[in-house]
Design a protein around this motif. Structure first.
Motif, short mmCIF file in Angstrom:
data_model
loop_
_atom_site.label_atom_id
_atom_site.label_comp_id
_atom_site.label_asym_id
_atom_site.label_seq_id
_atom_site.Cartn_x
_atom_site.Cartn_y
_atom_site.Cartn_z
N LEU A 218 0.82 -1.22 0.00
CA LEU A 218 0.00 0.00 0.00
C LEU A 218 0.85 1.27 0.00
O LEU A 218 0.63 2.17 -0.82
CB LEU A 218 -0.96 0.00 1.19
N PRO A 219 1.85 1.39 0.88
CA PRO A 219 2.70 2.59 0.80
C PRO A 219 3.42 2.73 -0.54
O PRO A 219 3.59 3.84 -1.03
CB PRO A 219 3.70 2.39 1.95
N LEU A 220 3.81 1.59 -1.13
CA LEU A 220 4.46 1.67 -2.44
C LEU A 220 3.49 2.19 -3.49
O LEU A 220 3.87 2.96 -4.38
CB LEU A 220 4.99 0.29 -2.85
N ALA A 221 2.22 1.79 -3.38
CA ALA A 221 1.21 2.29 -4.32
C ALA A 221 1.02 3.79 -4.15
O ALA A 221 0.88 4.54 -5.13
CB ALA A 221 -0.11 1.55 -4.12
N ILE A 222 0.99 4.24 -2.88
CA ILE A 222 0.86 5.68 -2.62
C ILE A 222 2.07 6.42 -3.20
O ILE A 222 1.93 7.50 -3.79
CB ILE A 222 0.73 5.94 -1.11
N ALA A 223 3.26 5.85 -3.02
CA ALA A 223 4.47 6.47 -3.56
C ALA A 223 4.38 6.57 -5.08
O ALA A 223 4.77 7.58 -5.68
CB ALA A 223 5.69 5.67 -3.16
N ALA A 224 3.86 5.51 -5.72
CA ALA A 224 3.73 5.53 -7.18
C ALA A 224 2.77 6.62 -7.64
O ALA A 224 3.04 7.33 -8.63
CB ALA A 224 3.25 4.16 -7.68
N VAL A 225 1.66 6.78 -6.92
CA VAL A 225 0.70 7.84 -7.26
C VAL A 225 1.36 9.21 -7.07
O VAL A 225 1.21 10.11 -7.90
CB VAL A 225 -0.57 7.72 -6.40
N GLY A 226 2.09 9.36 -5.97
CA GLY A 226 2.77 10.63 -5.71
C GLY A 226 3.80 10.96 -6.78
O GLY A 226 3.92 12.10 -7.22
N LEU A 227 4.56 9.95 -7.22
CA LEU A 227 5.56 10.18 -8.27
C LEU A 227 4.90 10.54 -9.60
O LEU A 227 5.40 11.38 -10.35
CB LEU A 227 6.43 8.93 -8.43
N THR A 228 3.76 9.91 -9.87
CA THR A 228 3.02 10.26 -11.09
C THR A 228 2.56 11.71 -11.04
O THR A 228 2.66 12.45 -12.03
CB THR A 228 1.80 9.33 -11.25
N ALA A 229 2.08 12.11 -9.86
CA ALA A 229 1.65 13.51 -9.70
C ALA A 229 2.83 14.47 -9.86
O ALA A 229 2.69 15.55 -10.45
CB ALA A 229 0.99 13.69 -8.33
N ILE A 230 4.01 14.08 -9.37
CA ILE A 230 5.21 14.92 -9.53
C ILE A 230 5.53 15.09 -11.01
O ILE A 230 5.89 16.17 -11.46
CB ILE A 230 6.40 14.31 -8.76
N PHE A 231 5.39 14.02 -11.79
CA PHE A 231 5.67 14.10 -13.22
C PHE A 231 4.76 15.12 -13.90
O PHE A 231 5.22 15.92 -14.73
CB PHE A 231 5.50 12.73 -13.86
N PHE A 232 3.48 15.11 -13.55
CA PHE A 232 2.52 15.99 -14.22
C PHE A 232 2.51 17.40 -13.63
O PHE A 232 1.87 18.30 -14.21
CB PHE A 232 1.11 15.39 -14.15
#
Length: 634
Positions: A218-232
């Protein structure tokens, strides 16, 4: 009769108090006045960030060792102090030592990631042909030390600590090169930096894959969403700074909760930060707003000008500029202070000398790094795989390979991750410090001896790069009797005068002479020198280098971005293609290549001529050049 002093090469800007150098050194004159001793503050500034950062790192290491040996209890007590961050039930608890290693060091890895991202986008690693040699050398420099460590430490119970010997310390490596490296180390520095970046990528990947105990989905999924948001986030019209900051904190917390070492969040975030070369239109827009503010100074125009200037530079480079001093002068010394506190007593030294762990680390870093890097490059050179730049000899590669055995920051970092026993950790730290000291001393001795046995005077006297019609700007037949090579700067008034002499030489000798222009922009004297050289290279891509060169010399006072675009339009170039080429990594690399050649030959004033491959010393009027051409040919 007293001669009047030469006109000052500097002017004071009336509005901003900035000193602008307007005239380069006269290449025909030397100044024999003894230099005045600069104040201490100026001498410290002149050391440069890399050298000063390395010295601070060394001082912090010595302080940590002395502190730990005077009072190890107080050392442990200070770094074992508990910090609690949060409110009510939402709290994070760290020891001060863990806070430095897990949180503060994330900023260090963030800056490493920014550098990696820049090198892959617009730096040394943009194309495989340019990146091949340092990439292969870095991979060998990761593998050979690990194999050496495992072979020596087998049976010690700490075989899994092979990660301690895989990585060179980038900050210490560059700083040490500045302290003990050879003269004109520019190309070696670029090579070692490119190799160290690949080395860092490998080390960080190994930390994530090997030294992470357990993963939480779950934390890894949150990190992935956060990194995606950083990209955009790059597409936001405003508020990007706060968005990056908030999302970065979320990603770091998610990494912390996931089991992946949280410092790797810094790398992951940095790799998503956009990087690009400044657009000439953006720069020109910033200049126009600055001019507007100058004519009508008020807060609105000031904000607009400041924002425009800031936005013309990629956020990657802005963040590197902002964080580099903090990392060099505070974070890395703080890390050394928290981690280099090794107890050194007779008993501990005896245990370390008897330990295969200590010798595995020493041999892995000192011998393994040298054999891996130098051996890989020797094989590539033997089999003609890739290429080394002019002046980057195997001799210099050998010295750089010895320096690469300095494995300080990441090595000490992995000691805590790979080894649980405090006593064994202490032995490992002794090994890391010993190996780093040996590597530094061997490299210093090697550079001093090699410079004496094979002095670099020939490198300054002879042309280091042969004429290559596929890359050089050549005017005249390939089989001409004489060859005249000029290293010059489009903003230099002496280079302007030299163009007349060169034209006269060409008229006098006709097809018997071949003339070659190469770039040596003196950026410290001419703010637009590099930009002018890059513009000429962009024009070359449309077959108009000579015309653009003459246009630059015809009007040296107007070399702003708008002037470059105007010249391109006047010469009938495709301006859209011209602008695109101006922003390309290839054009920047082409100019940098010539500049590094010039540094390798210790060219400090322009124009500098080489007649038939030999450096011309003396006046550069047509008659002198012709005599020199004929004399060196006979």
């Amino acid at each position: 009769m007293n001669a009047s002093p030469p006109p000052s090469p500097t002017t004071q800007h009336p509005d901003f108090g900035l000193t602008v150098i307007t005239r380069s050194p006269d290449p025909t004159k030397t100044h024999n006045e003894p230099p005045k001793r600069a104040p201490l503050s100026e001498r410290i500034q002149a050391m440069g960030q890399s050298r000063l950062g390395a010295l601070l790192l060394l001082v912090a290491t010595v302080i940590a060792i002395i502190w730990a040996n005077i009072s190890y209890a107080s050392y442990e007590q200070v770094w074992g102090t508990h910090l609690v961050i949060g409110v009510e039930d939402l709290q994070l608890s760290f020891t001060l030592h863990a806070f430095v290693n897990d949180a503060i060091m994330a900023i260090f890895f963030f800056t490493v990631g920014l550098e990696v991202r820049r090198e892959f986008a617009i730096g040394e690693l943009t194309t495989w042909s340019r990146a091949m040699v340092p990439v292969i050398a870095a991979v060998a420099g990761l593998a050979v030390p690990a194999i050496a460590y495992i072979a020596i430490a087998s049976g010690s119970g700490a075989e899994d600590a092979w990660g301690v010997v895989i990585s060179s310390d980038t900050a210490f490596l560059v700083g040490a090169l500045a302290l003990v490296g050879p003269r004109a180390p520019g190309r070696l520095r670029v090579f070692l930096l490119a190799m160290a970046i690949v080395d860092d990528i490998g080390a960080l990947a190994i930390i994530a894959l090997v030294y992470t105990d357990s993963l939480q989905a779950l934390p890894l999924a949150i990190a992935a969403v956060g990194l995606t948001a950083i990209f955009f986030t790059r597409y936001l019209r405003a508020g990007r700074g706060p968005a990056y900051a908030i999302l970065s904190i979320i990603v770091w917390l998610a990494f912390l909760a996931s089991g992946v070492h949280p410092t790797l969040a810094g790398v992951a975030i940095a790799l998503l930060i956009p990087v690009y070369r400044p657009s000439r239109r953006d720069v020109e827009h910033a200049l126009s707003l600055t001019q507007t503010f100058r004519q009508s100074p008020n807060s609105r125009y000031a904000r607009a000008a400041a924002n425009s200037l800031r936005e013309s530079i990629s956020i990657n480079e802005r963040l590197q500029s902002a964080y580099a001093p903090i990392v060099a002068y505070a974070i890395i010394p703080l890390f050394a202070l928290a981690n280099a506190g090794v107890r050194i007593t007779g008993e501990i030294l005896i245990d370390a000398v008897r330990s295969p762990i200590m010798w595995g680390i020493v041999v892995g870093l000192v011998v393994g790094k040298f054999v891996g890097i130098f051996g890989a490059i020797w094989l590539m050179k033997f089999f003609r795989i890739g290429s080394l730049g002019p002046g980057l000899t195997l001799q210099r590669i050998a010295g750089g390979s010895l320096l690469s055995g300095i494995g300080f920051t990441i090595s000490l970092f992995i000691v805590d991750l790979a080894i649980a026993d405090p006593e064994v950790q202490n032995i490992a730290r002794v090994g890391v410090l010993t190996a780093s000291l040996i590597s530094f001393a061997l490299a210093a001795i090697f550079f001093r001896i090699s410079d004496r046995l094979m002095p670099t005077t020939d490198a300054g006297r002879l042309l280091v790069r042969p004429i290559d019609a596929t890359r050089d700007h050549v005017y005249g037949p390939a089989d001409a009797k004489y060859t005249l090579v000029e290293y010059g700067d489009f903003q230099c008034e002496f280079c302007l005068k030299a163009t007349g002499a060169v034209s006269e030489v060409q008229r006098e000798l006709g097809n018997d002479v071949r003339y070659v222009w190469r770039h040596a922009p003196l950026a410290s004297y001419h703010p637009n020198a590099v930009a002018a050289a890059e513009a000429a290279e962009a024009a070359h891509r449309q077959g108009k280098f000579g015309e653009f060169m003459r246009s630059l010399f015809a009007d040296q006072e107007h070399q702003q971005p708008a002037d470059m675009l105007r010249r391109a339009d006047e010469l009938g170039l495709d301006t859209e293609q011209f602008e695109s080429d101006l922003s390309s990594a290839e054009v920047a690399a082409r100019v940098q290549d010539d500049a590094l050649d010039a540094e390798a030959m210790e060219i400090s004033a322009v124009p500098t001529f080489f007649v038939n491959g030999v450096r011309h010393v003396g006046p550069f009027d047509a008659a002198s050049l012709i005599r020199s051409l004929q004399a060196t040919r006979s």
